[in-house]
Scaffold this motif. Sequence first.
Motif, PDB file in Angstrom:
ATOM      1  N   PHE A 178       0.839  -1.196   0.000  1.00 42.79           N
ATOM      2  CA  PHE A 178       0.000   0.000   0.000  1.00 42.79           C
ATOM      3  C   PHE A 178       0.878   1.251   0.000  1.00 42.79           C
ATOM      4  CE2 PHE A 178      -1.712   3.529   2.398  1.00 42.79           C
ATOM      5  CZ  PHE A 178      -2.960   3.731   1.823  1.00 42.79           C
ATOM      6  N   THR A 179       1.907   1.224   0.815  1.00 47.77           N
ATOM      7  CA  THR A 179       2.817   2.364   0.930  1.00 47.77           C
ATOM      8  C   THR A 179       3.508   2.640  -0.398  1.00 47.77           C
ATOM      9  OG1 THR A 179       3.180   1.782   3.249  1.00 47.77           O
ATOM     10  CG2 THR A 179       4.763   3.285   2.248  1.00 47.77           C
ATOM     11  N   GLY A 180       4.011   1.589  -1.037  1.00 48.39           N
ATOM     12  CA  GLY A 180       4.666   1.769  -2.325  1.00 48.39           C
ATOM     13  C   GLY A 180       3.718   2.271  -3.383  1.00 48.39           C
ATOM     14  N   LYS A 181       2.499   1.762  -3.385  1.00 51.45           N
ATOM     15  CA  LYS A 181       1.511   2.139  -4.396  1.00 51.45           C
ATOM     16  C   LYS A 181       1.092   3.596  -4.260  1.00 51.45           C
ATOM     17  CE  LYS A 181      -1.475  -1.019  -5.321  1.00 51.45           C
ATOM     18  NZ  LYS A 181      -2.644  -1.950  -5.299  1.00 51.45           N
ATOM     19  N   HIS A 182       1.156   4.136  -3.036  1.00 52.78           N
ATOM     20  CA  HIS A 182       0.694   5.510  -2.800  1.00 52.78           C
ATOM     21  C   HIS A 182       1.861   6.489  -2.608  1.00 52.78           C
ATOM     22  CE1 HIS A 182      -3.006   3.262  -2.050  1.00 52.78           C
ATOM     23  NE2 HIS A 182      -3.637   4.384  -2.343  1.00 52.78           N
ATOM     24  N   GLY A 183       3.017   6.132  -3.166  1.00 48.95           N
ATOM     25  CA  GLY A 183       4.128   7.083  -3.211  1.00 48.95           C
ATOM     26  C   GLY A 183       4.923   7.232  -1.934  1.00 48.95           C
ATOM     27  N   GLY A 184       4.783   6.283  -1.014  1.00 52.45           N
ATOM     28  CA  GLY A 184       5.466   6.391   0.264  1.00 52.45           C
ATOM     29  C   GLY A 184       6.708   5.535   0.368  1.00 52.45           C
ATOM     30  N   THR A 185       7.260   5.496   1.577  1.00 52.20           N
ATOM     31  CA  THR A 185       8.485   4.749   1.830  1.00 52.20           C
ATOM     32  C   THR A 185       8.374   3.977   3.137  1.00 52.20           C
ATOM     33  OG1 THR A 185      10.912   4.932   1.981  1.00 52.20           O
ATOM     34  CG2 THR A 185       9.628   6.614   3.110  1.00 52.20           C
ATOM     35  N   ILE A 186       9.287   3.054   3.302  1.00 51.77           N
ATOM     36  CA  ILE A 186       9.415   2.298   4.549  1.00 51.77           C
ATOM     37  C   ILE A 186      10.478   2.970   5.400  1.00 51.77           C
ATOM     38  CG2 ILE A 186       9.836  -0.005   5.521  1.00 51.77           C
ATOM     39  CD1 ILE A 186       7.401   0.234   3.632  1.00 51.77           C
ATOM     40  N   CYS A 187      10.419   2.752   6.703  1.00 52.27           N
ATOM     41  CA  CYS A 187      11.479   3.247   7.588  1.00 52.27           C
ATOM     42  C   CYS A 187      11.792   2.198   8.636  1.00 52.27           C
ATOM     43  CB  CYS A 187      11.067   4.565   8.261  1.00 52.27           C
ATOM     44  SG  CYS A 187       9.897   4.373   9.629  1.00 52.27           S
ATOM     45  N   THR A 188      12.941   2.333   9.249  1.00 52.24           N
ATOM     46  CA  THR A 188      13.304   1.544  10.422  1.00 52.24           C
ATOM     47  C   THR A 188      13.398   2.504  11.603  1.00 52.24           C
ATOM     48  OG1 THR A 188      15.701   1.835  10.206  1.00 52.24           O
ATOM     49  CG2 THR A 188      14.692   0.061   8.911  1.00 52.24           C
ATOM     50  N   SER A 189      13.637   1.963  12.779  1.00 54.42           N
ATOM     51  CA  SER A 189      13.803   2.845  13.938  1.00 54.42           C
ATOM     52  C   SER A 189      15.109   3.621  13.849  1.00 54.42           C
ATOM     53  CB  SER A 189      13.750   2.036  15.235  1.00 54.42           C
ATOM     54  OG  SER A 189      14.641   0.943  15.196  1.00 54.42           O
ATOM     55  N   SER A 190      16.020   3.196  12.981  1.00 55.79           N
ATOM     56  CA  SER A 190      17.296   3.901  12.808  1.00 55.79           C
ATOM     57  C   SER A 190      17.180   5.082  11.848  1.00 55.79           C
ATOM     58  CB  SER A 190      18.374   2.942  12.284  1.00 55.79           C
ATOM     59  OG  SER A 190      18.604   1.892  13.180  1.00 55.79           O
ATOM     60  N   ASN A 191      16.330   4.957  10.826  1.00 53.81           N
ATOM     61  CA  ASN A 191      16.294   5.999   9.792  1.00 53.81           C
ATOM     62  C   ASN A 191      14.943   6.693   9.695  1.00 53.81           C
ATOM     63  OD1 ASN A 191      14.578   4.262   8.455  1.00 53.81           O
ATOM     64  ND2 ASN A 191      15.968   3.786   6.787  1.00 53.81           N
ATOM     65  N   ALA A 192      14.138   6.626  10.753  1.00 49.42           N
ATOM     66  CA  ALA A 192      12.791   7.211  10.711  1.00 49.42           C
ATOM     67  C   ALA A 192      12.839   8.704  10.410  1.00 49.42           C
ATOM     68  CB  ALA A 192      12.060   6.951  12.028  1.00 49.42           C
ATOM     69  N   LYS A 193      13.798   9.432  10.978  1.00 52.12           N
ATOM     70  CA  LYS A 193      13.886  10.874  10.716  1.00 52.12           C
ATOM     71  C   LYS A 193      14.194  11.135   9.243  1.00 52.12           C
ATOM     72  CE  LYS A 193      16.100  15.229  12.025  1.00 52.12           C
ATOM     73  NZ  LYS A 193      16.378  15.615  10.623  1.00 52.12           N
ATOM     74  N   ARG A 194      15.128  10.392   8.678  1.00 50.91           N
ATOM     75  CA  ARG A 194      15.460  10.579   7.259  1.00 50.91           C
ATOM     76  C   ARG A 194      14.240  10.284   6.383  1.00 50.91           C
ATOM     77  NH1 ARG A 194      20.054   7.675   8.633  1.00 50.91           N
ATOM     78  NH2 ARG A 194      19.572   5.941   7.221  1.00 50.91           N
ATOM     79  N   ALA A 195      13.487   9.255   6.763  1.00 47.74           N
ATOM     80  CA  ALA A 195      12.299   8.909   5.990  1.00 47.74           C
ATOM     81  C   ALA A 195      11.250  10.015   6.080  1.00 47.74           C
ATOM     82  CB  ALA A 195      11.718   7.585   6.498  1.00 47.74           C
ATOM     83  N   LEU A 196      11.065  10.585   7.259  1.00 54.49           N
ATOM     84  CA  LEU A 196      10.090  11.658   7.415  1.00 54.49           C
ATOM     85  C   LEU A 196      10.553  12.939   6.722  1.00 54.49           C
ATOM     86  CD1 LEU A 196       8.795  11.223  11.086  1.00 54.49           C
ATOM     87  CD2 LEU A 196       7.658  10.639   8.950  1.00 54.49           C
ATOM     88  N   ASP A 197      11.852  13.236   6.789  1.00 58.05           N
ATOM     89  CA  ASP A 197      12.374  14.392   6.054  1.00 58.05           C
ATOM     90  C   ASP A 197      12.046  14.261   4.567  1.00 58.05           C
ATOM     91  OD1 ASP A 197      13.431  15.715   8.236  1.00 58.05           O
ATOM     92  OD2 ASP A 197      15.419  14.808   8.045  1.00 58.05           O
ATOM     93  N   TRP A 198      12.280  13.064   4.033  1.00 58.39           N
ATOM     94  CA  TRP A 198      11.987  12.803   2.617  1.00 58.39           C
ATOM     95  C   TRP A 198      10.496  12.960   2.340  1.00 58.39           C
ATOM     96  CZ3 TRP A 198       8.770   9.143   0.462  1.00 58.39           C
ATOM     97  CH2 TRP A 198       8.847   8.985  -0.924  1.00 58.39           C
ATOM     98  N   ALA A 199       9.669  12.404   3.227  1.00 58.26           N
ATOM     99  CA  ALA A 199       8.218  12.430   3.016  1.00 58.26           C
ATOM    100  C   ALA A 199       7.686  13.856   2.992  1.00 58.26           C
ATOM    101  CB  ALA A 199       7.517  11.614   4.102  1.00 58.26           C
TER     102      ALA A 199
END
Length: 395
Positions: free
Chosen positions: A174-195
């Motif tokens: 679902f996340t991939g289909k709607h333009g999103g990304t996955i994150c881990t507890s290590s890179n959650a900030k980087r993922a949110l910055d990107w989002a």
Amino acid sequence: MRVVTTAQPLDVQPTPLALLLLGREADPKSERGVECPGDLPAPSDPDLVERARAAKAKLGDKVFVLGHHYQRDEVIEFADVTGDSFKLARDAAARPDAEYIVFCGVHFMAESADILTGDDQQVILPDLAAGCSMADMATAEQVAECWDVLTEAGIAEQVVPVSYMNSSADIKAFTGKHGGTICTSSNAKRALDWAFEQGEKVLFLPDQHLGRNTAVRDMGMSLDDCVVYNPHKPNGGLTAEELRAAKMILWRGHCSVHGRFSLDSVNDVRERIPGVNVLVHPECKNEVVAAADYVGSTEYIIKALEAAPRGSKWAIGTELNLVRRLANRFAAEDKEIVFLDKTVCFCSTMNRIDLPHLVWALESLAAGKVVNRIEVDKETESFAKLALERMLALP
């Protein structure tokens, strides 16, 4: 005067999740409530260790055994590599010559390994009932309904989904289909910055605590910027105005282990152990994270203790198998390492992978019989892999 009434039977149909919990249904896509076929060796069998060694030796390079940090010591002993969920999935992908990947973890981890490994490799989960309660808190149907709510509120085009690694393949897709990304507890900030570079709002699935802690602690947002979407309430329990005002739309999910830690736990351990360092996982509640000295992923916790000075004292807020293993490992360096809470708290589903299940899986493979294979369908795999590849491309 006594009034006698006749109770009328209620026309209440149990939900699919309730039936799974009662053991009355089986769903191969569920993170729990799935039966495990086969006759297991007795847990009291004194030869279990030797049987595991013999089966693994017979399989040789054909098998690659992955052990999550929260596994029992008796299982970790036979792991070729150990790590958190994403590290192990990447390790599996880096071993293309291994015909069998035996994942000593939980269901969503084995799914991720299947997504990232080759078509000629087979991923095995020793016990199909080893699941994740957090991952079960967000189903594909619920998330699709949430997206409809966001659409009706007129904000879906502004929302970028970010899903934690601890989610099913369906949610990753679902996340991939709607333009999103996955994150881990290590890179959650980087993922949110990107989002937030892609859109104005984030739908964070399925762990509300990791989403809230990252937004508030690491990105400077306020608690008022966050709302919690409850899939069990109409419209998630939120008004359209609340959804429009929010930056972070947090799914109402949590980890059953890390959610147990409380502010009282932190205060109590500070009273009992003067000078203690409190180190917790970001899946803990916001008030626990705010009161801790250090916050980080499982790998961060391990590295922090490796670098800690001799004689230091630590209270760790994460799963007990790992805490106990670290306490034993660093005892020779006079590092005092204790569990943050007084209540023993293992991950009950992770602990389903025990030595009898591992022996059964390895011996079955050695005999040429593939058991408990985890296989993600091609369409789900393609969109889930897209979301995972976006994470891998994060700066």
